[in-house]
Design a protein around this motif. Structure first.
Motif, PDB file in Angstrom:
ATOM      1  N   GLU A  33     -14.488  29.753 -40.292  1.00  9.99           N
ATOM      2  CA  GLU A  33     -14.213  28.931 -39.112  1.00  9.99           C
ATOM      3  C   GLU A  33     -14.571  29.645 -37.810  1.00  9.99           C
ATOM      4  O   GLU A  33     -14.547  29.036 -36.738  1.00  9.99           O
ATOM      5  CB  GLU A  33     -12.742  28.531 -39.092  1.00  9.99           C
ATOM      6  CG  GLU A  33     -12.350  27.601 -40.234  1.00  9.99           C
ATOM      7  CD  GLU A  33     -10.909  27.159 -40.129  1.00  9.99           C
ATOM      8  OE1 GLU A  33     -10.618  26.303 -39.267  1.00  9.99           O
ATOM      9  OE2 GLU A  33     -10.068  27.669 -40.897  1.00  9.99           O
TER      10      GLU A  33
ATOM     11  N   GLU B 185     -16.970  30.544 -35.456  1.00  4.00           N
ATOM     12  CA  GLU B 185     -18.324  30.088 -35.170  1.00  4.00           C
ATOM     13  C   GLU B 185     -19.237  31.176 -34.626  1.00  4.00           C
ATOM     14  O   GLU B 185     -20.462  31.005 -34.604  1.00  4.00           O
ATOM     15  CB  GLU B 185     -18.274  28.896 -34.206  1.00  4.00           C
ATOM     16  CG  GLU B 185     -17.582  27.676 -34.798  1.00  4.00           C
ATOM     17  CD  GLU B 185     -17.625  26.473 -33.872  1.00  4.00           C
ATOM     18  OE1 GLU B 185     -18.184  26.593 -32.766  1.00  4.00           O
ATOM     19  OE2 GLU B 185     -17.092  25.416 -34.257  1.00  4.00           O
ATOM     20  N   ASP B 186     -18.674  32.293 -34.193  1.00  6.07           N
ATOM     21  CA  ASP B 186     -19.506  33.383 -33.678  1.00  6.07           C
ATOM     22  C   ASP B 186     -20.378  34.006 -34.763  1.00  6.07           C
ATOM     23  O   ASP B 186     -21.320  34.742 -34.454  1.00  6.07           O
ATOM     24  CB  ASP B 186     -18.629  34.476 -33.051  1.00  6.07           C
ATOM     25  CG  ASP B 186     -18.055  34.050 -31.713  1.00  6.07           C
ATOM     26  OD1 ASP B 186     -18.571  33.075 -31.134  1.00  6.07           O
ATOM     27  OD2 ASP B 186     -17.090  34.681 -31.254  1.00  6.07           O
TER      28      ASP B 186
ATOM     29  N   TYR C  68     -22.365  32.338 -36.700  1.00  5.71           N
ATOM     30  CA  TYR C  68     -23.543  31.513 -36.946  1.00  5.71           C
ATOM     31  C   TYR C  68     -24.364  31.315 -35.670  1.00  5.71           C
ATOM     32  O   TYR C  68     -23.809  31.049 -34.609  1.00  5.71           O
ATOM     33  CB  TYR C  68     -23.122  30.133 -37.477  1.00  5.71           C
ATOM     34  CG  TYR C  68     -22.036  30.183 -38.505  1.00  5.71           C
ATOM     35  CD1 TYR C  68     -22.243  30.796 -39.737  1.00  5.71           C
ATOM     36  CD2 TYR C  68     -20.785  29.627 -38.255  1.00  5.71           C
ATOM     37  CE1 TYR C  68     -21.247  30.851 -40.688  1.00  5.71           C
ATOM     38  CE2 TYR C  68     -19.776  29.671 -39.202  1.00  5.71           C
ATOM     39  CZ  TYR C  68     -20.005  30.285 -40.409  1.00  5.71           C
ATOM     40  OH  TYR C  68     -19.004  30.346 -41.341  1.00  5.71           O
ATOM     41  N   SER C  69     -25.672  31.421 -35.825  1.00 10.66           N
ATOM     42  CA  SER C  69     -26.518  31.237 -34.646  1.00 10.66           C
ATOM     43  C   SER C  69     -27.967  31.034 -35.061  1.00 10.66           C
ATOM     44  O   SER C  69     -28.429  31.615 -36.050  1.00 10.66           O
ATOM     45  CB  SER C  69     -26.422  32.464 -33.728  1.00 10.66           C
ATOM     46  OG  SER C  69     -27.309  32.331 -32.634  1.00 10.66           O
TER      47      SER C  69
ATOM     48  N   THR D 128     -27.505  29.113 -39.310  1.00 10.24           N
ATOM     49  CA  THR D 128     -26.446  28.108 -39.430  1.00 10.24           C
ATOM     50  C   THR D 128     -26.445  27.390 -40.776  1.00 10.24           C
ATOM     51  O   THR D 128     -25.407  26.909 -41.220  1.00 10.24           O
ATOM     52  CB  THR D 128     -26.575  27.056 -38.318  1.00 10.24           C
ATOM     53  OG1 THR D 128     -27.831  26.383 -38.440  1.00 10.24           O
ATOM     54  CG2 THR D 128     -26.498  27.728 -36.946  1.00 10.24           C
TER      55      THR D 128
ATOM     56  N   LEU E   4     -22.314  25.609 -38.579  1.00  9.45           N
ATOM     57  CA  LEU E   4     -22.034  25.640 -37.149  1.00  9.45           C
ATOM     58  C   LEU E   4     -21.746  24.231 -36.642  1.00  9.45           C
ATOM     59  O   LEU E   4     -20.634  23.909 -36.259  1.00  9.45           O
ATOM     60  CB  LEU E   4     -23.182  26.269 -36.362  1.00  9.45           C
ATOM     61  CG  LEU E   4     -22.945  26.370 -34.845  1.00  9.45           C
ATOM     62  CD1 LEU E   4     -21.717  27.229 -34.551  1.00  9.45           C
ATOM     63  CD2 LEU E   4     -24.157  26.937 -34.136  1.00  9.45           C
ATOM     64  N   SER E   5     -22.747  23.358 -36.700  1.00 15.54           N
ATOM     65  CA  SER E   5     -22.519  21.996 -36.209  1.00 15.54           C
ATOM     66  C   SER E   5     -21.520  21.255 -37.088  1.00 15.54           C
ATOM     67  O   SER E   5     -20.817  20.358 -36.612  1.00 15.54           O
ATOM     68  CB  SER E   5     -23.845  21.223 -36.146  1.00 15.54           C
ATOM     69  OG  SER E   5     -24.390  21.058 -37.437  1.00 15.54           O
TER      70      SER E   5
ATOM     71  N   ASN F  43     -18.959  22.751 -38.646  1.00 18.22           N
ATOM     72  CA  ASN F  43     -17.837  23.660 -38.892  1.00 18.22           C
ATOM     73  C   ASN F  43     -16.522  22.923 -39.080  1.00 18.22           C
ATOM     74  O   ASN F  43     -15.783  23.166 -40.039  1.00 18.22           O
ATOM     75  CB  ASN F  43     -17.725  24.662 -37.745  1.00 18.22           C
ATOM     76  CG  ASN F  43     -16.835  25.844 -38.089  1.00 18.22           C
ATOM     77  OD1 ASN F  43     -15.620  25.781 -37.937  1.00 18.22           O
ATOM     78  ND2 ASN F  43     -17.429  26.931 -38.556  1.00 18.22           N
ATOM     79  N   SER F  44     -16.215  22.002 -38.167  1.00 16.67           N
ATOM     80  CA  SER F  44     -14.941  21.296 -38.244  1.00 16.67           C
ATOM     81  C   SER F  44     -14.897  20.341 -39.426  1.00 16.67           C
ATOM     82  O   SER F  44     -13.821  19.968 -39.887  1.00 16.67           O
ATOM     83  CB  SER F  44     -14.673  20.527 -36.947  1.00 16.67           C
ATOM     84  OG  SER F  44     -15.686  19.553 -36.728  1.00 16.67           O
TER      85      SER F  44
END
Length: 207
Positions: A39, A41-42, A44-45, A59, A146-147, A149-150
């Motif tokens: 969870e 998010e840092d 993933y990039s 990601t 990433l996109s 994640n939630s």
């Protein structure tokens, strides 16, 4: 509705900024066999190579199916909540060795490799047979962590009221096994050795 769980294998691309191949290998060794918080998010990039952090993942991840020997089991509903609790000492990894976006950091090469990770998949289904069908469809799926994640790490993805937005969720704990079979950590950017300030090379050696 019941909740079932099974351990699956994920594959993702890990990117490491390091001033040399040897240092990149050392960083990978430090990353290997650690559990990260999915969870967070840092991790993933997909930013351009100069702006990547010390260690980060692309990601998109691929689901390679259940881990060999893993079995689909029924679990109590509170297991989903427990699997998403933030543990007290989350491993942050080696992400920020230099001043953020400094010119020295931007010049540090990027080394990349496919790596294997494991995660627990939770499935909401009426029977184990139906849950197994979900697992079969999940095989080779592509997940954007990433996109999405939630969505993938949602505590509500499998809930207690049989009104789930999705019948599938991942545990937030992602365990890094190491390099995928047949893959090596190779420099992907730039096309020449590090040529930046020597102080960065010296600092790099202490990490």
């Amino acid at each position: 509705m019941n909740i079932y769980a099974i351990e699956v294998l994920l594959q993702g691309t890990l990117h490491i900024k390091a001033t040399s191949q040897a240092q990149a290998d050392r960083v990978l060794e430090k990353v290997r066999s650690n559990t990260i918080d999915g969870e967070d998010e840092d991790w993933y990039s997909d930013v351009p190579s100069p702006y990547r952090s010390r260690a980060s993942f692309s990601t998109e991840f691929a689901v390679r199916g259940p881990i060999e020997g893993s079995k689909l089991i029924e679990v109590p509903s509170h297991s989903v909540i427990a699997a998403h609790q933030h543990w007290a000492y989350r491993w942050k990894g080696l992400r920020e060795p230099y001043a953020a976006l400094s010119k020295g950091h931007e010049q540090v090469p990027v080394f990349s490799s496919s790596v294997d990770l494991t995660a627990t998949v939770f499935i909401q289904a009426e029977t184990s047979t139906l849950a197994k069908q979900v697992v079969d469809r999940f095989y080779e799926a592509k997940l954007d962590l990433l996109s999405g994640n939630s969505r993938w790490f949602s505590k509500q993805a499998v809930n207690f009221d049989n009104e789930a937005r999705s019948p599938v969720a991942l545990s937030s704990a992602l365990y890094i096994l190491g390099k995928s079979m047949g893959c090596e950590l190779t420099q992907v950017w730039p096309d020449h050795p590090y040529q930046g300030p020597e102080i960065i090379t010296i600092a790099d050696g202490y990490l």
